[in-house]
Design a protein around this motif. Structure first.
Motif, PDB file in Angstrom:
ATOM      1  N   TRP A 104       0.827  -1.215   0.000  1.00 52.88           N
ATOM      2  CA  TRP A 104       0.000   0.000   0.000  1.00 52.88           C
ATOM      3  C   TRP A 104       0.856   1.257   0.000  1.00 52.88           C
ATOM      4  N   TRP A 105       1.922   1.241   0.811  1.00 55.95           N
ATOM      5  CA  TRP A 105       2.763   2.448   0.960  1.00 55.95           C
ATOM      6  C   TRP A 105       3.555   2.687  -0.314  1.00 55.95           C
ATOM      7  N   GLU A 106       3.907   1.585  -0.980  1.00 59.69           N
ATOM      8  CA  GLU A 106       4.571   1.678  -2.275  1.00 59.69           C
ATOM      9  C   GLU A 106       3.653   2.366  -3.295  1.00 59.69           C
ATOM     10  N   ILE A 107       2.366   2.017  -3.273  1.00 56.35           N
ATOM     11  CA  ILE A 107       1.401   2.617  -4.200  1.00 56.35           C
ATOM     12  C   ILE A 107       1.231   4.107  -3.893  1.00 56.35           C
ATOM     13  N   ILE A 108       1.202   4.461  -2.627  1.00 59.25           N
ATOM     14  CA  ILE A 108       1.067   5.874  -2.252  1.00 59.25           C
ATOM     15  C   ILE A 108       2.262   6.669  -2.768  1.00 59.25           C
ATOM     16  N   GLU A 109       3.454   6.099  -2.590  1.00 61.63           N
ATOM     17  CA  GLU A 109       4.667   6.768  -3.088  1.00 61.63           C
ATOM     18  C   GLU A 109       4.640   6.868  -4.612  1.00 61.63           C
ATOM     19  N   LYS A 110       4.285   5.778  -5.277  1.00 63.07           N
ATOM     20  CA  LYS A 110       4.321   5.723  -6.738  1.00 63.07           C
ATOM     21  C   LYS A 110       3.397   6.748  -7.384  1.00 63.07           C
ATOM     22  N   TYR A 111       2.188   6.884  -6.857  1.00 66.83           N
ATOM     23  CA  TYR A 111       1.202   7.774  -7.491  1.00 66.83           C
ATOM     24  C   TYR A 111       1.095   9.133  -6.803  1.00 66.83           C
ATOM     25  N   GLY A 112       1.848   9.326  -5.740  1.00 69.12           N
ATOM     26  CA  GLY A 112       1.771  10.607  -5.027  1.00 69.12           C
ATOM     27  C   GLY A 112       0.386  10.846  -4.446  1.00 69.12           C
ATOM     28  N   VAL A 113      -0.152   9.806  -3.807  1.00 66.79           N
ATOM     29  CA  VAL A 113      -1.507   9.901  -3.244  1.00 66.79           C
ATOM     30  C   VAL A 113      -1.563  11.029  -2.203  1.00 66.79           C
ATOM     31  N   THR A 114      -2.592  11.863  -2.313  1.00 66.85           N
ATOM     32  CA  THR A 114      -2.745  12.997  -1.386  1.00 66.85           C
ATOM     33  C   THR A 114      -3.800  12.726  -0.323  1.00 66.85           C
ATOM     34  N   SER A 115      -4.803  11.878  -0.663  1.00 67.48           N
ATOM     35  CA  SER A 115      -5.963  11.715   0.211  1.00 67.48           C
ATOM     36  C   SER A 115      -6.230  10.221   0.304  1.00 67.48           C
TER      37      SER A 115
END
Ligand code: 7RM
Length: 655
Positions: free
Chosen positions: A348-359
């Motif tokens: 999950w944290w990898e996906i947040i980093e990859k896409y620059g998740v803001t919310s």
């Protein structure tokens, strides 16, 4: 009964929104005053969030309670509002879905592309003979076609019934039969935990010849997406591959207008007992509250934000905060197919980093399972893009809230703890992230335009610093309109208890603290009665999780000769604790700890250290089963458990 639920814990931490966040916030403090007349407020929201084909002149019709009608003389097309209008407004190139498959494959789908796909699927459905009001079952993994299927059904005015892909053939069959679905949209299979998990065989089994037993399946067509690549059986007169018919279908489809009260979907909830209830939602009111709350609670700036809600589309959170809310708002969002720990615990944290998740919007159960494995996993990723964090599904205990804030939110991102239900359709209680001083563990305040209260058994307001039952005191736009095929059960389940006041009974315990903020205390069915004191599950579980050894906890009341009921606790330990300590003697320490934290009345009689807790497939703890174990009974119906083996392990440990 003077004090329907005792209050034990005290929380005095407060976190103001960061200054810059507050300055740029979508939702501002004046909203509460502007919602003084909820009908005026919701009419404004309905006009600003939706493109109406026929503008409404009526707001709420409550002449036949509890059957509400909102914006009833207005007309709209829900899918048009989620798709075409963004393209028409020049945002066709904006990415709608940043899809990530579990094996690591990815697809970026713009609003123009999604609109085109949905029009084609709509034409395929029309070709199958689907007409407005017909039901279509959707049984798919978390792939873009799931979103497209739901929107295509909505576009032609049919009613979707999404069945979570983890449900068995029997559950699927019961839901197909209850709704009388004409078409099923499914896939060969989807990826889960590194493997293809088949879906089509369950559809085949659900629709298998019943040999004169039970109703004849209503299903005429099965539309099948190829995703897993697994072998499937085929009934050529019934089954159709998506890739054969969708690309070949016409991409022209004018979205017809439907009345605001036209049914949009049925979603089955299992509840605690008996037959699943088909919760019915309609169009205009549902879309208004979904879109509005999504924008306000997640502070959506659609040009710059990357939003991610981890819920499956098989749950209400996936309906409202993956499909309808975000797409009506023109958001860009991540859609992830798999489990949080596949192929590694940092996925999950990898996906947040990859896409620059803001919310980011997820459930406390997920947060606590990350607490269990430890902070080093998320800390090895760059999570600095995150600026608002949401929680939903269960009470989030202060310890998990603080961990979420510090480890995931970098100590600055506001947390919105959002209380709502399948039945409420959209968020009812939540902080506004640029306005509210947040408080760990409390869902805090009703949304502007929403009226809730905490009342005693007689329906009387309990005041501050007191516990009771959560009710909605006024109708709201996204409220359920009924239970499919069973209006009496609808009245009986939600409206009979406080018929005198005309309140909606949510089935949850709650309390207001000394500031008037609302704390959710768990399901009323789970409240324990110890020597005449009514204790909530949430507070004792919070105290247990506040101990350094504990990641997760569940408490139940078990029959006891002296106290009526006794508190019995089941706890899961943190890996970091187990690496350094032996769990010997810990059960006793935890009993003492709870007694010290919140008082001797709450001290568990027994503490069992277990490897896992029994949870539903949407991650809610099933305390009913733990009660069976604590009282030495045969464990009851486990069909809705995510992992049926968990109860065998727990029973063996307790014995
Ligand atoms: C959205 C969803 C509804 C039940 C509800 C509560 C519990 C949900 C919270 C919560 C405490 C929250 N729909 N619940 N959100 N409890 N704090 N923020 O979960 O129909 O599946 O469940 O979930 O008990 O009645 S649901």
């Amino acid at each position: 009964m003077t004090n329907p639920i005792d209050h034990l814990l005290h929380e005095n931490r407060r976190f103001a929104p960061p200054e810059q966040f507050a300055a740029d916030a979508v939702a501002t403090a004046d909203l509460y005053a502007r919602a003084a007349d909820p009908e005026v407020f919701w009419a404004e929201r309905a006009r600003e969030t939706i493109d109406w084909r026929t503008p409404f002149t009526e707001v709420l019709d409550w002449s036949n309670p509890p059957f509400a009608r909102w914006f009833a003389d207005g007309e709209l097309n829900v899918a048009y509002n989620c798709l075409d209008r963004h393209v028409d407004a020049g945002h066709g190139d904006r990415v709608a879905l940043l899809w990530e498959g579990e094996p690591g494959d990815e697809r970026r789908i713009t609003y123009a592309e999604l609109t085109d796909e949905v029009k084609r699927v709509a034409n395929v459905l029309i070709g199958f003979g689907v007409e407005p009001g017909d039901r279509v079952a959707v049984y798919l993994p978390m792939i873009p076609e799931a979103v497209a299927a739901m929107l295509a059904v909505a576009r032609v005015g049919a009613v979707h019934s999404v069945v979570f892909g983890g449900f068995s053939a029997d559950s699927l069959r019961a839901r197909i039969d209850d709704a009388g679905a004409k078409v099923v949209i499914t896939a060969d299979g989807g990826y889960r935990k590194g493997k293809v998990s088949p879906l089509k065989p369950a559809v085949d089994a659900a629709l298998a010849d019943r040999g004169g037993q039970g109703p004849q399946a209503s299903v005429e067509r099965v539309l099948v997406v190829r995703r897993g690549g697994n072998d499937v059986e085929w009934m050529p007169e019934r089954d159709v591959w998506w890739h054969d018919v969708v690309p070949a279908a016409s991409g022209d489809h004018e979205a017809p207008a439907f009345e605001a009260e036209h049914p949009l979907f049925v979603l089955y909830t299992s509840g605690t007992t008996g037959r699943p209830k088909g919760i019915l939602h309609t169009s205009g009111g549902y879309l208004t509250q979904s879109a509005y709350t999504h924008r306000a609670v997640f502070d959506l700036h659609p040009e710059s934000d990357v939003y991610w809600c981890t819920a499956d589309v098989g749950w209400i959170t996936g309906h409202t905060y993956v499909v309808y809310g975000p797409l009506a708002n023109g958001a860009t969002q991540v859609l992830y197919e798999g489990t949080p720990d596949s192929p590694h615990p940092g996925r999950w944290w990898e996906i947040i980093e990859k896409y620059g998740v803001t919310s980011f919007y997820t459930a406390p159960t997920a947060i606590r399972s990350f607490m269990k494995i430890g902070r080093t996993v998320p800390q090895s990723f760059d999570l600095s893009s995150l600026r608002v964090l949401g929680s939903v599904g269960e009470p989030i205990n202060p310890e998990a809230w603080m961990w979420y804030r510090e480890v995931i939110g970098g100590g600055t991102a506001p947390i919105v703890d959002t209380w709502w239900q399948t039945e409420t359709g959209a968020i009812m209680i939540s902080a506004l992230p640029g306005v509210t001083e947040t408080k760990p563990g409390s869902a805090q305040v009703p949304m502007p335009g929403i009226s809730v209260d905490v009342v005693d058994e007689q329906g009387q307001h309990v005041g501050n610093d007191a516990g009771g039952l959560l009710v909605a005191t006024k109708p709201w736009p996204s409220m359920l309109r009924g239970i499919w095929g069973d209006p009496e059960r609808f009245v009986e389940t939600y409206w009979e208890k406080f018929a005198a006041q005309g309140y909606y009974f949510a089935g949850d315990g709650a309390r207001r603290d000394e500031d008037g903020d609302i704390w959710l205390l768990g399901r009323v069915d789970d409240v324990m009665n110890v020597s005449g004191h009514r204790l909530s599950t949430a507070e004792i579980e919070s105290a247990l999780v506040a101990h350094e050894a504990t990641a997760e906890a569940a408490v139940v009341g078990a029959a006891d000769e002296t106290t009526g009921q006794a508190v019995v606790a089941f706890v899961v330990l943190k890996q970091s604790y187990l690496d350094r300590h032996s769990p010997d003697g810990l059960a006793k320490d935890l009993r003492v700890w709870v007694g010290d934290q919140i008082g001797p009345i709450a001290r568990p009689r027994d503490v069992y250290i277990v490897g896992e807790l029994p949870k539903t497939r949407s991650g809610k703890i099933m305390r009913r089963l733990l009660r069976d174990v604590a009282e030495g009974r045969e464990v009851g119906d486990t069909t809705t458990l995510a992992d049926a083996a968990v109860m065998n392990v727990i029973s063996a440990q307790v014995r």
